[in-house]
Design a protein around this motif. Structure first.
Motif, PDB file in Angstrom:
ATOM      1  N   LYS A   5      21.205 -17.745  37.045  1.00  0.00           N
ATOM      2  CA  LYS A   5      19.918 -18.405  37.297  1.00  0.00           C
ATOM      3  C   LYS A   5      18.800 -17.373  37.426  1.00  0.00           C
ATOM      4  CE  LYS A   5      21.804 -22.491  39.507  1.00  0.00           C
ATOM      5  NZ  LYS A   5      22.102 -23.142  40.781  1.00  0.00           N
ATOM      6  N   LEU A   6      19.114 -16.266  38.084  1.00  0.00           N
ATOM      7  CA  LEU A   6      18.127 -15.210  38.288  1.00  0.00           C
ATOM      8  C   LEU A   6      17.597 -14.673  36.971  1.00  0.00           C
ATOM      9  CD1 LEU A   6      16.808 -13.545  40.590  1.00  0.00           C
ATOM     10  CD2 LEU A   6      18.702 -11.951  40.381  1.00  0.00           C
ATOM     11  N   PHE A   7      18.496 -14.519  35.976  1.00  0.00           N
ATOM     12  CA  PHE A   7      18.103 -13.931  34.689  1.00  0.00           C
ATOM     13  C   PHE A   7      17.921 -14.962  33.582  1.00  0.00           C
ATOM     14  CE2 PHE A   7      19.625 -10.217  36.910  1.00  0.00           C
ATOM     15  CZ  PHE A   7      18.684  -9.266  36.536  1.00  0.00           C
ATOM     16  N   ASP A   8      17.989 -16.250  33.936  1.00  0.00           N
ATOM     17  CA  ASP A   8      17.827 -17.303  32.930  1.00  0.00           C
ATOM     18  C   ASP A   8      16.445 -17.208  32.294  1.00  0.00           C
ATOM     19  OD1 ASP A   8      18.517 -19.624  31.445  1.00  0.00           O
ATOM     20  OD2 ASP A   8      17.364 -20.846  32.854  1.00  0.00           O
ATOM     21  N   GLY A   9      16.422 -17.069  30.985  1.00  0.00           N
ATOM     22  CA  GLY A   9      15.171 -16.997  30.250  1.00  0.00           C
ATOM     23  C   GLY A   9      14.524 -15.631  30.216  1.00  0.00           C
ATOM     24  N   ALA A  10      15.040 -14.675  30.984  1.00  0.00           N
ATOM     25  CA  ALA A  10      14.476 -13.324  30.980  1.00  0.00           C
ATOM     26  C   ALA A  10      14.906 -12.587  29.721  1.00  0.00           C
ATOM     27  CB  ALA A  10      14.939 -12.554  32.219  1.00  0.00           C
ATOM     28  N   GLU A  11      14.025 -11.742  29.200  1.00  0.00           N
ATOM     29  CA  GLU A  11      14.365 -10.950  28.025  1.00  0.00           C
ATOM     30  C   GLU A  11      15.554 -10.040  28.356  1.00  0.00           C
ATOM     31  OE1 GLU A  11      12.376  -7.505  25.265  1.00  0.00           O
ATOM     32  OE2 GLU A  11      11.061  -9.022  26.135  1.00  0.00           O
ATOM     33  N   GLY A  12      16.593 -10.108  27.524  1.00  0.00           N
ATOM     34  CA  GLY A  12      17.802  -9.319  27.769  1.00  0.00           C
ATOM     35  C   GLY A  12      18.642  -9.844  28.923  1.00  0.00           C
ATOM     36  N   GLY A  13      18.366 -11.075  29.356  1.00  0.00           N
ATOM     37  CA  GLY A  13      19.047 -11.653  30.514  1.00  0.00           C
ATOM     38  C   GLY A  13      20.547 -11.741  30.371  1.00  0.00           C
ATOM     39  N   GLU A  14      21.024 -12.154  29.191  1.00  0.00           N
ATOM     40  CA  GLU A  14      22.470 -12.275  28.983  1.00  0.00           C
ATOM     41  C   GLU A  14      23.162 -10.926  29.130  1.00  0.00           C
ATOM     42  OE1 GLU A  14      23.672 -14.433  25.464  1.00  0.00           O
ATOM     43  OE2 GLU A  14      22.043 -15.869  25.740  1.00  0.00           O
ATOM     44  N   GLU A  15      22.542  -9.872  28.607  1.00  0.00           N
ATOM     45  CA  GLU A  15      23.126  -8.529  28.727  1.00  0.00           C
ATOM     46  C   GLU A  15      23.153  -8.078  30.188  1.00  0.00           C
ATOM     47  OE1 GLU A  15      20.504  -9.117  26.511  1.00  0.00           O
ATOM     48  OE2 GLU A  15      21.803  -9.330  24.763  1.00  0.00           O
ATOM     49  N   LYS A  16      22.080  -8.383  30.923  1.00  0.00           N
ATOM     50  CA  LYS A  16      22.023  -8.010  32.341  1.00  0.00           C
ATOM     51  C   LYS A  16      23.101  -8.744  33.134  1.00  0.00           C
ATOM     52  CE  LYS A  16      18.766  -5.030  32.295  1.00  0.00           C
ATOM     53  NZ  LYS A  16      19.163  -3.626  32.323  1.00  0.00           N
ATOM     54  N   VAL A  17      23.291 -10.031  32.849  1.00  0.00           N
ATOM     55  CA  VAL A  17      24.328 -10.805  33.538  1.00  0.00           C
ATOM     56  C   VAL A  17      25.698 -10.191  33.252  1.00  0.00           C
ATOM     57  CG1 VAL A  17      25.517 -13.043  33.609  1.00  0.00           C
ATOM     58  CG2 VAL A  17      23.014 -12.956  33.677  1.00  0.00           C
ATOM     59  N   LYS A  18      25.957  -9.854  32.001  1.00  0.00           N
ATOM     60  CA  LYS A  18      27.245  -9.250  31.646  1.00  0.00           C
ATOM     61  C   LYS A  18      27.437  -7.913  32.358  1.00  0.00           C
ATOM     62  CE  LYS A  18      30.051  -7.880  27.700  1.00  0.00           C
ATOM     63  NZ  LYS A  18      30.135  -7.730  26.254  1.00  0.00           N
ATOM     64  N   GLU A  19      26.396  -7.079  32.373  1.00  0.00           N
ATOM     65  CA  GLU A  19      26.462  -5.753  33.009  1.00  0.00           C
ATOM     66  C   GLU A  19      26.680  -5.856  34.525  1.00  0.00           C
ATOM     67  OE1 GLU A  19      23.216  -2.348  34.253  1.00  0.00           O
ATOM     68  OE2 GLU A  19      22.865  -3.451  32.394  1.00  0.00           O
ATOM     69  N   LEU A  20      25.982  -6.789  35.162  1.00  0.00           N
ATOM     70  CA  LEU A  20      26.007  -6.881  36.625  1.00  0.00           C
ATOM     71  C   LEU A  20      27.133  -7.767  37.161  1.00  0.00           C
ATOM     72  CD1 LEU A  20      22.165  -7.157  37.180  1.00  0.00           C
ATOM     73  CD2 LEU A  20      23.617  -5.178  37.721  1.00  0.00           C
ATOM     74  N   SER A  21      27.722  -8.610  36.327  1.00  0.00           N
ATOM     75  CA  SER A  21      28.739  -9.559  36.811  1.00  0.00           C
ATOM     76  C   SER A  21      29.957  -8.864  37.397  1.00  0.00           C
ATOM     77  CB  SER A  21      29.136 -10.532  35.712  1.00  0.00           C
ATOM     78  OG  SER A  21      29.788  -9.858  34.650  1.00  0.00           O
ATOM     79  N   VAL A  22      30.235  -7.631  36.996  1.00  0.00           N
ATOM     80  CA  VAL A  22      31.385  -6.902  37.563  1.00  0.00           C
ATOM     81  C   VAL A  22      31.145  -6.551  39.032  1.00  0.00           C
ATOM     82  CG1 VAL A  22      32.151  -5.984  35.344  1.00  0.00           C
ATOM     83  CG2 VAL A  22      30.576  -4.648  36.754  1.00  0.00           C
ATOM     84  N   PHE A  23      29.898  -6.670  39.503  1.00  0.00           N
ATOM     85  CA  PHE A  23      29.569  -6.350  40.896  1.00  0.00           C
ATOM     86  C   PHE A  23      29.358  -7.603  41.741  1.00  0.00           C
ATOM     87  CE2 PHE A  23      27.940  -2.799  38.273  1.00  0.00           C
ATOM     88  CZ  PHE A  23      28.853  -1.846  38.690  1.00  0.00           C
ATOM     89  N   ILE A  24      29.865  -8.726  41.264  1.00  0.00           N
ATOM     90  CA  ILE A  24      29.812  -9.986  42.007  1.00  0.00           C
ATOM     91  C   ILE A  24      31.118 -10.112  42.803  1.00  0.00           C
ATOM     92  CG2 ILE A  24      29.803 -12.512  41.785  1.00  0.00           C
ATOM     93  CD1 ILE A  24      27.114 -11.284  41.110  1.00  0.00           C
ATOM     94  N   SER A  25      31.003 -10.418  44.082  1.00  0.00           N
ATOM     95  CA  SER A  25      32.182 -10.595  44.929  1.00  0.00           C
ATOM     96  C   SER A  25      33.009 -11.769  44.450  1.00  0.00           C
ATOM     97  CB  SER A  25      31.755 -10.824  46.380  1.00  0.00           C
ATOM     98  OG  SER A  25      32.872 -11.106  47.187  1.00  0.00           O
ATOM     99  N   LYS A  26      34.313 -11.578  44.365  1.00  0.00           N
ATOM    100  CA  LYS A  26      35.214 -12.656  43.909  1.00  0.00           C
ATOM    101  C   LYS A  26      35.643 -13.539  45.088  1.00  0.00           C
ATOM    102  CE  LYS A  26      35.183 -10.591  39.898  1.00  0.00           C
ATOM    103  NZ  LYS A  26      33.958  -9.837  39.884  1.00  0.00           N
ATOM    104  N   ASN A  27      35.299 -13.147  46.301  1.00  0.00           N
ATOM    105  CA  ASN A  27      35.721 -13.903  47.499  1.00  0.00           C
ATOM    106  C   ASN A  27      34.724 -14.968  47.865  1.00  0.00           C
ATOM    107  OD1 ASN A  27      37.944 -12.242  47.648  1.00  0.00           O
ATOM    108  ND2 ASN A  27      36.888 -10.770  48.955  1.00  0.00           N
TER     109      ASN A  27
END
Length: 192
Positions: free
Chosen positions: A170-192
């Motif tokens: 949601k944070l990067f929805d519609g932002a330029e390069g948003g999909e790439e940022k989500v992919k790059e940052l998703s590894v730092f999302i807590s799984k708990n």
């Protein structure tokens, strides 16, 4: 490794000496102070919070990064040894990402103190190049970043949140390069 040196005491010894435990955000921590005086927090709808709190926080080769999270209060990060990269995500439209290195090489732009204001998503990690340069088990055991975090008004779990994958999208929805940022940052999302 320009600007980086291993610290003399191994991580296991630092964890033992400082009586640290695993932090839910990743890494290790030990609370060092919680002021008994309280104040109404402007960041928590006036709820009462300790005037300030502080912890030691340690990233190690085995626990090399934290998860993206936000504290409502202001947080000061003060370096003791090592270095780490902080990713700060300002929830503006579009989101603004800053990367800061906490370390001792001021000539390279590294900071010994980093202030993260209220309402900013953040995460820290050991730099990949520093981890790659640690070849022996002894070097790996002496690689890390130890800081003190001071939170004002004091830390309370009610004022803390982890960024979820849906929240990141949601944070990067519609932002330029948003999909790439989500992919790059998703590894730092807590799984708990």
């Amino acid at each position: 490794m320009a600007g980086y040196s291993y610290y003399p005491t191994g991580n296991a010894e630092v964890i033992k000496q400082l009586n640290m435990q695993r932090h839910p955000e990743g890494g290790y921590f030990a609370e060092t102070d919680r002021q008994t005086e309280t104040v109404p927090s402007p960041f928590a709808d006036g709820a009462s919070r300790s005037l300030a709190t502080s912890i030691f926080y340690l990233l190690t080769n085995e626990e090399p990064n934290g998860y993206i999270h936000m504290n409502k209060s202001v947080t000061y990060h003060v370096l003791h040894h090592g270095r780490a990269e902080y990713t700060l995500i300002h929830p503006t439209n579009p989101p603004r990402i800053e990367k800061k290195i906490v370390g001792t090489n001021a000539a390279a732009g590294e900071l010994r103190q980093l202030l993260v204001g209220t309402g900013v998503w953040k995460m820290s990690r050991l730099l990949p190049e520093d981890r790659a340069s640690a070849k022996t088990e002894e070097q790996k055991d002496h690689l890390g970043c130890l800081i003190t975090e001071v939170v004002v008004p004091g830390f309370a779990w009610e004022d803390h949140q982890y960024l979820t994958l849906d929240g990141l999208r949601k944070l990067f929805d519609g932002a330029e390069g948003g999909e790439e940022k989500v992919k790059e940052l998703s590894v730092f999302i807590s799984k708990n």
